[in-house]
Design an enzyme around this catalytic site. Sequence first.
Site, PDB file in Angstrom:
ATOM      1  N   ASP A   1      -5.482   5.788   3.468  1.00  0.00           N
ATOM      2  CA  ASP A   1      -5.440   4.373   2.694  1.00  0.00           C
ATOM      3  C   ASP A   1      -6.743   3.998   2.880  1.00  0.00           C
ATOM      4  O   ASP A   1      -7.744   3.889   3.943  1.00  0.00           O
ATOM      5  CB  ASP A   1      -4.330   3.655   3.295  1.00  0.00           C
ATOM      6  CG  ASP A   1      -4.215   2.246   2.704  1.00  0.00           C
ATOM      7  OD1 ASP A   1      -3.748   2.271   1.811  1.00  0.00           O
ATOM      8  OD2 ASP A   1      -4.699   1.399   3.434  1.00  0.00           O
TER       9      ASP A   1
ATOM     10  N   GLN B   1      11.112  -7.010  -8.939  1.00  0.00           N
ATOM     11  CA  GLN B   1       9.859  -7.345  -9.910  1.00  0.00           C
ATOM     12  C   GLN B   1      10.036  -6.457 -11.064  1.00  0.00           C
ATOM     13  O   GLN B   1       9.676  -6.963 -12.185  1.00  0.00           O
ATOM     14  CB  GLN B   1       8.791  -7.177  -9.107  1.00  0.00           C
ATOM     15  CG  GLN B   1       7.539  -7.737  -9.902  1.00  0.00           C
ATOM     16  CD  GLN B   1       6.310  -8.155  -9.090  1.00  0.00           C
ATOM     17  OE1 GLN B   1       6.637  -9.222  -8.081  1.00  0.00           O
ATOM     18  NE2 GLN B   1       5.412  -7.418  -9.164  1.00  0.00           N
TER      19      GLN B   1
ATOM     20  N   GLN C   1      -6.617 -11.179  -3.574  1.00  0.00           N
ATOM     21  CA  GLN C   1      -5.987 -11.691  -4.525  1.00  0.00           C
ATOM     22  C   GLN C   1      -6.627 -12.658  -5.211  1.00  0.00           C
ATOM     23  O   GLN C   1      -6.644 -12.880  -6.333  1.00  0.00           O
ATOM     24  CB  GLN C   1      -4.570 -12.412  -4.041  1.00  0.00           C
ATOM     25  CG  GLN C   1      -3.600 -11.293  -3.573  1.00  0.00           C
ATOM     26  CD  GLN C   1      -2.331 -11.846  -2.696  1.00  0.00           C
ATOM     27  OE1 GLN C   1      -2.102 -13.092  -2.726  1.00  0.00           O
ATOM     28  NE2 GLN C   1      -1.765 -10.896  -1.932  1.00  0.00           N
TER      29      GLN C   1
ATOM     30  N   HIS D   1       1.000  -1.267   0.076  1.00  0.00           N
ATOM     31  CA  HIS D   1       0.063   0.130  -0.169  1.00  0.00           C
ATOM     32  C   HIS D   1       0.924   1.178  -0.131  1.00  0.00           C
ATOM     33  O   HIS D   1       0.610   2.201  -0.753  1.00  0.00           O
ATOM     34  CB  HIS D   1      -0.761  -0.006   1.112  1.00  0.00           C
ATOM     35  CG  HIS D   1      -2.013  -0.905   1.394  1.00  0.00           C
ATOM     36  ND1 HIS D   1      -3.229  -0.624   1.502  1.00  0.00           N
ATOM     37  CD2 HIS D   1      -2.185  -2.285   0.914  1.00  0.00           C
ATOM     38  CE1 HIS D   1      -4.097  -1.861   1.088  1.00  0.00           C
ATOM     39  NE2 HIS D   1      -3.349  -2.813   0.936  1.00  0.00           N
TER      40      HIS D   1
END
Length: 466
Positions: free
Chosen positions: A115, A336, A376, A16
């Site tokens: 958030d 990544q 997910q 986040h």
Amino acid sequence: MKKAEVVIISSPGVGHLVSTLEFAKLLINRDNRLRITILVMKFPHTTEIDVYTKSLAIDDSLNIVDLPECSLPPNSNITSGMVDLLKAQKPNVKKAVSNLTKAPENGVLAAFIVDMFCTTMIDVVKEFSVPTLVFFTSGVAFLDNVDSTQLLQQTELAIRGFANSVPSNTLPSSVLRKEWESFFMSYAKGLKNADAIIVNSFEELESYAVHSFVSHPDLAGLPIYPVGPILNPKPKTKSAIDSDDIVKWLDDQPPSSEVFLCFGSRGFFDEDQVKEIALAVENTGVRFVWSLRKPPPKDTMNAPSDYTLSDLSSVLPEGFLDRTAEIGRVIGWAPQTHILAHPATGGFVSHCGWNSTLENIYFGVPVATWPLFADQQTNAFQLVCELKMAVEIALDYRLEFNGESNYLLTADKIERGIKSVLDKDGEVRKKVKEMSAASKKTLLDGGSSYTYLGRLIDYIRYQVSK
């Protein structure tokens, strides 16, 4: 004229925080009349967040405030720990904002952005009499999971943001598990108390979900701003040496020949599952980079760590590293975006975290889905069944926060997924490449995300001019 001050309250989760930092940069790069202050909270004894905040170039437009560290009750797990942390930090948030408003060099307080997991903070910041927006770090379709709790007795759900019925076993643990109920309900209530929602997604990707959201009568007064994809295509890496080594190895591989296996900042597996993955990778014979992380101690909120070489040899099948030395690399933490951006990468076995989903789309790399927790499973369902932009290894695999999974994924299923995701002529690859182009175009002048961001900034600036 003073700048419009926007205070962002971030979540302690790295996934986040990373998108929050990128969003802050996006705002100030677009309009230099904004000043952003990010209030950063951390779980006790964690340092992983510092890697990202310390790398930022702080100037007059961007300010980072580390909130004081709070002690939590002993034996806090990830569920209760988050609730306790938010409760403990409320006075610190109030004090930090009060200090900001009193400092003459700061801007005029215009808005709060919290958030998505910090929506209980809306009660605290409302007394400052400026709008509070939620920064939703998942997709638009996932917003509609807020309405799913009353439907859990059904095996398939009609959820507003999805064209297809959603199997209940692909919903997040937060709506399936009793121990998450209080946190989830307060989170859902907080979402509905927001003045607007900013989403890290883009209209071309989730056109059905965006239309469904804006046309729903109950949400008529809640503006939505899909301004994504919010990501950094060229981030500073955690370890330049490790990154260079992997990139150099990839430089020697043919185009689209390598599969990348990576499961996020909190993804890990037990030894039985690791051996099934190793067997599948070896059976396929394809080139690979595998980010393999060591499980944290049980019943802690620690993140996974990297294996030592001796530990790695013991957790993998005997001789695996020697037999695959010519075709693959097993690493710990992975750079990544660098790997996904490399032309040698042809497929991505992913946990389907939303940041990773946006990255694989942006770089045009097809995904084989293997969700673990949080949003997910729903993201995986959306990619495979709604968007037809991924192949399925699993949709309902679930890793609980105590480290236990709901089943063992066997090597044959993993092997099929790897072979399928590397299909160079497949329809999935074609769709991902098309959406990759759209994800870049939407951020340019005239694109939908560019336009939404402009509207959002106008809304924030208006609060100062009133």
